[in-house]
Design a protein around this motif. Structure first.
Motif, PDB file in Angstrom:
ATOM      1  N   SER A  76      15.722   1.196   2.717  1.00 19.47           N
ATOM      2  CA  SER A  76      14.869   1.858   1.692  1.00 19.47           C
ATOM      3  C   SER A  76      14.347   3.233   1.853  1.00 19.47           C
ATOM      4  N   ALA A  77      13.528   3.203   2.891  1.00 19.49           N
ATOM      5  CA  ALA A  77      12.890   4.602   3.358  1.00 19.49           C
ATOM      6  C   ALA A  77      14.077   5.479   3.894  1.00 19.49           C
ATOM      7  N   GLN A  78      15.085   5.064   4.638  1.00 19.93           N
ATOM      8  CA  GLN A  78      15.924   5.935   4.967  1.00 19.93           C
ATOM      9  C   GLN A  78      16.809   6.609   3.879  1.00 19.93           C
ATOM     10  N   LEU A  79      17.141   5.735   2.794  1.00 22.15           N
ATOM     11  CA  LEU A  79      17.977   6.170   1.517  1.00 22.15           C
ATOM     12  C   LEU A  79      17.139   7.294   1.011  1.00 22.15           C
ATOM     13  N   GLN A  80      15.914   7.222   0.940  1.00 26.58           N
ATOM     14  CA  GLN A  80      15.053   8.066   0.121  1.00 26.58           C
ATOM     15  C   GLN A  80      14.518   9.204   0.752  1.00 26.58           C
ATOM     16  N   GLY A  81      14.948   9.425   2.250  1.00 27.89           N
ATOM     17  CA  GLY A  81      14.653  10.590   3.279  1.00 27.89           C
ATOM     18  C   GLY A  81      13.338  10.479   3.601  1.00 27.89           C
ATOM     19  N   ILE A  82      12.627   9.349   3.691  1.00 27.80           N
ATOM     20  CA  ILE A  82      11.350   9.168   4.356  1.00 27.80           C
ATOM     21  C   ILE A  82      11.293   8.909   5.738  1.00 27.80           C
ATOM     22  N   PRO A  83      10.632   9.754   6.545  1.00 24.01           N
ATOM     23  CA  PRO A  83      10.662   9.479   8.055  1.00 24.01           C
ATOM     24  C   PRO A  83      10.467   7.940   8.431  1.00 24.01           C
ATOM     25  N   SER A  84      11.189   7.304   9.126  1.00 23.64           N
ATOM     26  CA  SER A  84      10.964   5.906   9.225  1.00 23.64           C
ATOM     27  C   SER A  84      12.107   5.545  10.573  1.00 23.64           C
ATOM     28  N   ARG A  85      11.364   4.528  11.101  1.00 21.72           N
ATOM     29  CA  ARG A  85      11.952   3.946  12.557  1.00 21.72           C
ATOM     30  C   ARG A  85      11.889   2.452  12.470  1.00 21.72           C
ATOM     31  N   LEU A 140       0.851  -1.114   0.018  1.00 19.39           N
ATOM     32  CA  LEU A 140       0.077  -0.013  -0.040  1.00 19.39           C
ATOM     33  C   LEU A 140       0.735   1.349  -0.163  1.00 19.39           C
ATOM     34  N   ALA A 141       2.109   1.301   0.675  1.00 17.74           N
ATOM     35  CA  ALA A 141       2.928   2.385   0.840  1.00 17.74           C
ATOM     36  C   ALA A 141       3.212   2.813  -0.719  1.00 17.74           C
ATOM     37  N   GLY A 142       3.431   1.878  -1.748  1.00 16.72           N
ATOM     38  CA  GLY A 142       3.814   2.262  -2.832  1.00 16.72           C
ATOM     39  C   GLY A 142       2.680   2.219  -4.001  1.00 16.72           C
ATOM     40  N   HIS A 143       1.422   2.368  -3.277  1.00 15.97           N
ATOM     41  CA  HIS A 143       0.010   2.400  -4.193  1.00 15.97           C
ATOM     42  C   HIS A 143      -0.943   3.173  -3.639  1.00 15.97           C
ATOM     43  N   LYS A 182       9.314  -3.580  -5.490  1.00 16.02           N
ATOM     44  CA  LYS A 182       9.449  -2.880  -6.669  1.00 16.02           C
ATOM     45  C   LYS A 182       8.831  -1.858  -6.909  1.00 16.02           C
ATOM     46  N   PHE A 183       7.993  -1.339  -5.935  1.00 15.11           N
ATOM     47  CA  PHE A 183       7.195  -0.022  -5.820  1.00 15.11           C
ATOM     48  C   PHE A 183       7.812   0.906  -4.731  1.00 15.11           C
ATOM     49  N   VAL A 184       9.000   0.557  -4.348  1.00 12.05           N
ATOM     50  CA  VAL A 184       9.448   1.537  -3.260  1.00 12.05           C
ATOM     51  C   VAL A 184       9.899   2.835  -3.739  1.00 12.05           C
ATOM     52  N   GLN A 185      10.084   3.021  -4.931  1.00  7.60           N
ATOM     53  CA  GLN A 185      10.636   4.439  -5.458  1.00  7.60           C
ATOM     54  C   GLN A 185       9.007   5.454  -5.351  1.00  7.60           C
ATOM     55  N   ASN A 186       7.868   4.914  -5.173  1.00  3.16           N
ATOM     56  CA  ASN A 186       6.653   5.479  -4.761  1.00  3.16           C
ATOM     57  C   ASN A 186       6.537   5.749  -3.339  1.00  3.16           C
ATOM     58  N   TRP A 187       7.263   5.369  -2.489  1.00  2.00           N
ATOM     59  CA  TRP A 187       7.082   5.701  -1.132  1.00  2.00           C
ATOM     60  C   TRP A 187       7.005   7.072  -0.905  1.00  2.00           C
ATOM     61  N   ASP A 188       6.191   7.789   0.068  1.00  3.81           N
ATOM     62  CA  ASP A 188       6.340   9.087   0.105  1.00  3.81           C
ATOM     63  C   ASP A 188       5.640   9.349   1.565  1.00  3.81           C
ATOM     64  N   THR A 189       5.515   8.477   2.497  1.00  2.00           N
ATOM     65  CA  THR A 189       4.600   8.400   3.721  1.00  2.00           C
ATOM     66  C   THR A 189       5.668   7.731   4.978  1.00  2.00           C
ATOM     67  N   PRO A 190       5.637   8.354   6.298  1.00  2.00           N
ATOM     68  CA  PRO A 190       6.285   8.020   7.088  1.00  2.00           C
ATOM     69  C   PRO A 190       5.926   6.442   7.497  1.00  2.00           C
ATOM     70  N   ILE A 191       6.761   5.804   8.036  1.00  2.00           N
ATOM     71  CA  ILE A 191       6.776   4.219   7.981  1.00  2.00           C
ATOM     72  C   ILE A 191       7.555   3.716   9.164  1.00  2.00           C
ATOM     73  N   LEU A 192       6.863   2.808  10.208  1.00  2.85           N
ATOM     74  CA  LEU A 192       7.568   2.085  11.078  1.00  2.85           C
ATOM     75  C   LEU A 192       7.687   0.791  10.922  1.00  2.85           C
ATOM     76  N   VAL A 193       8.779   0.170  10.982  1.00  2.00           N
ATOM     77  CA  VAL A 193       9.124  -1.200  10.459  1.00  2.00           C
ATOM     78  C   VAL A 193       9.404  -1.815  11.564  1.00  2.00           C
TER      79      VAL A 193
END
Length: 695
Positions: A653-662, A563-566, A622-633
């Motif tokens: 992947s989130a960190q490298l794209q500058g997406i807020p993540s933990r 969903l994060a990618g779509h 395969k859709f991680v390039q579309n991520w734009d939302t904070p995510i906790l893993v």
């Protein structure tokens, strides 16, 4: 393999508590506390204060119930389980044990004069005996290993138990001059399973004599076999049973090894003859799971559960019966599209009582053999975990989204249910639970989908609430009226969130076609189902469409990553626990290969397999390039079904794209979070993340 001992109060799927995992003796006995709450809303500490009740055993005269209750200590980061008895009318409740070691697997002696149970008080898990009032407790077995399950023969002169025995060789056997070498030498697959590495030990059945309160002359009926019974990782005593004569034992086993085991679900029902020592395979040629054998009272028939399709762990459990006189077997559930469990023959052998999942609930059912008629005994929004016969009544443990397990007496004629145990009455009386509602949502392909809505306590329809889309795991598991000690909907609602929990394509209890629809389409209709539910519910004036989050574990974690990618800016926060991020890497590193072969349709390297290639094309990475939302893993280091590197890859992947993540990583946890302090930390980080981005 080490047999995983779980004290399980199901939430099929998927939610497990293990007190035996904490074997260090605490300074004081952990038990029930007199909790006085300062708020009527659930907190993580309150959630971990509930007594976890289960494993109800009816006395031979049908008048008394024996069961266990586990309590946990945040301070000691441990759990403890004690035994209790209670009369069928709910009176005369008595605590039998009060020790720091945990007692479990308790059973009645055949004549009801003694109780047997398992305890590690002596340093190993052994059989102990006491009077029915708990007095005169003493150890009565002295085996070399840890005993796991026990059951009396009908005459009471023998019992069987299960115990891990060493069968294969390790590096120290092969290289005895290197006693300090710490390594595994692997030549085959399934070298680790769920949360255990292959250790050369396998769970076997032992038959022993029982006389004058002493267990003696135990015999392994599976000598030198590199196979486990019960089945790893979650099988229990229901997979082994005595014949009424006491001359036979029927048991479930998948007699395969290594890669063959990893690729197959072909377990069978084996019958061991105590007089001849011979074992025969009753279900040879039936290629799916065959399990849970149960003899009829006269011993002339054997019932069991059977899945038809090889390699598919979520196929319908068919109810088969074998007739020993005619040597024929028959599927009694051809016209019944649901899966039984917890089976019991009635004394006259004319009916089978069982538990069954129907439309996101679990009910007690009756099968009349003469006309193959299936009939619900109970009804309502609840989940029965078990059912047993008790004279003219039935007894079972029942939960709901608003109440943990308690014991209920059921009138089989009217279906009337009466609570007996009230173990958690004091805590529940101090809490305000949120309203639980069900709606039928129309999906994109014009199907009707049941969706649970859980509202905050003291809900005010004039306000706007942040809302969480809950993504169920599995992908084939029930999103029913479960009570969880982690994914607890009342816990979420108590933090002033509305919860939307859709029974999307693939979940159990809506018939096999609905369940089948997720396989080989993990990124398809089921994802549209999620979006249909949240899009419909956000039309409500009390749901803030600008403050939506999505959370889930396992396949629910896969769903969150996908969903994060779509999601097209629907959500403001995501949380994924132990989810699949890269399906290709997960295929190559998971334990039971049959699962992905079925779900994906084959291997990712099979470029000519169009079904498999379509499946892997929907991998979330395969859709991680579309991520734009904070995510906790969140991930556990001992999760071997979905290795923790999946969580690392998503977080990186989130960190490298500058997406807020933990990244919340638990080195000692598996697919579950079992330790109290880790569980409370999980809740605090979980809600801290949601609050930051949705409030």
């Amino acid at each position: 393999m080490k047999h995983l001992i779980l004290v399980s109060f199901l939430v099929l799927g998927s939610m497990i508590s293990s007190t035996q995992a904490y074997s260090t003796v605490p300074e004081q006995v952990i038990g029930k506390k007199n909790l006085q709450l300062t708020s009527d809303k659930m907190t993580p500490e309150v959630l971990w204060s509930f007594g976890r009740l289960g494993d109800v055993q009816v006395s031979p005269d049908g008048k008394t119930l024996l069961y266990g209750v586990s309590y946990f200590s945040k301070e000691e980061d441990k759990g403890n389980r004690d035994l209790y008895t209670i009369s069928m009318d709910g009176s005369s409740k008595k605590q039998l044990t009060k020790t720091p070691e945990s007692e479990y697997g308790a059973i009645w002696q055949t004549d009801g004069k003694k109780i047997l149970y398992l305890s590690s008080k002596s340093g190993k898990s052994q059989i102990w005996s006491s009077n029915p009032d708990g007095s005169e407790a003493k150890q009565i077995s002295y085996e070399d290993g840890n005993i796991t399950n026990i059951s009396f023969s009908p005459k009471g002169d023998k019992l069987f138990f299960t115990m891990d025995v060493k069968v294969t060789k390790n590096v120290h056997d092969l290289y005895s001059d290197l006693p300090k070498a710490n390594a595994l030498l692997l030549d085959d697959l399934l070298y680790r399973h769920w949360d255990n590495w292959e250790d050369t030990y396998f769970s076997h059945i032992f038959v022993a004599n029982y006389a004058e309160g002493i267990v003696s002359d135990s015999k392994d009926i599976m000598p030198n076999e590199p196979y486990d019974t019960p089945l790893m990782p979650f099988g229990g005593i229901e997979e082994i049973t005595w014949s009424p004569s006491g001359n036979q034992i029927a048991y479930t086993c998948k007699k395969q090894f290594g890669k063959e085991y990893a690729l197959s679900t072909n377990s069978d029902i084996y019958i061991y003859d105590l007089e001849t020592g011979a074992t025969r395979n009753l279900t040879k040629g039936m290629m799916g799971y065959d399990r849970s054998p149960l003899y009829s009272p006269d011993g002339k028939k054997l019932a069991w559960l059977s899945m038809e399709r090889a390699g598919f762990e979520a196929d319908k459990d068919r109810l088969f019966i074998y007739d020993f006189e005619t040597k024929s077997m028959e599927d009694y559930s051809k016209e019944f599209d649901y899966s039984p469990s917890s089976m019991n023959w009635t004394p006259n052998g004319k009916e089978i009582i069982f538990v069954c999942g129907i439309n996101a609930t679990f009910q007690v059912y009756r099968l009349t053999l003469k006309n193959k008629k299936f009939e619900a005994i109970t009804k309502g929004d609840h989940d029965y975990h078990s059912v047993a016969l008790a004279g003219d009544y039935l007894v079972g443990t029942k939960v709901s989204m608003s109440k943990p397990a308690e014991i209920y007496k059921i009138d089989p004629k009217t279906g009337k249910e009466t609570e007996i145990s009230f173990e958690n009455k004091e805590i529940l009386s101090q809490l305000e639970m949120g309203k639980v509602e069900k709606r039928w949502i129309t999906t994109t392909d014009n199907k009707k989908m049941l969706t649970w809505i859980i509202y905050p306590p003291h809900f005010d329809a004039s306000k706007k609430y942040p809302t969480i889309l809950y993504c169920e795991g599995g992908p084939q598991s029930p999103l029913s009226q479960f009570w969880s000690y982690r994914w607890n909907f009342q816990m979420m609602a108590a933090n002033d969130y509305i919860i939307v929990a859709p029974n999307r394509r693939g979940v159990l209890t809506f018939g096999q076609d609905w369940t089948d629809a997720v396989s080989k389409d993990n990124g398809g209709q089921c994802m549209d189902d999620y979006l249909s539910a949240i899009d419909e519910l956000k039309k409500e004036p009390y749901i803030d469409g600008d403050r939506l989050g999505a959370v889930g574990a396992s396949f629910g974690g896969f769903s969150v990553y996908w969903l994060a990618g779509h999601h097209q800016h629907r959500f403001k926060a995501f949380i994924a626990h132990c989810g699949v991020f890269n399906s290709e890497m997960e295929y190559a590193t998971t334990d039971e290969m049959f699962f992905d072969n079925w779900e994906k349709g084959g291997a990712f390297w099979d470029l000519d397999n169009k079904v498999a290639q379509k499946s892997f094309a929907s991998s979330p990475h395969k859709f991680v390039q579309n991520w734009d939302t904070p995510i906790l893993v969140i991930h556990g280091g001992k999760d071997f079904r979905i290795p923790y590197t999946q969580g690392m890859a998503a977080f990186n992947s989130a960190q490298l794209q500058g997406i807020p993540s933990r990244f919340l990583y638990f080195p000692e946890e598996s697919h579950w979070v079992l330790h109290p302090q880790n569980g409370i930390l999980w809740q605090r980080v979980f809600f801290g993340w949601l609050d930051k981005y949705l409030k």
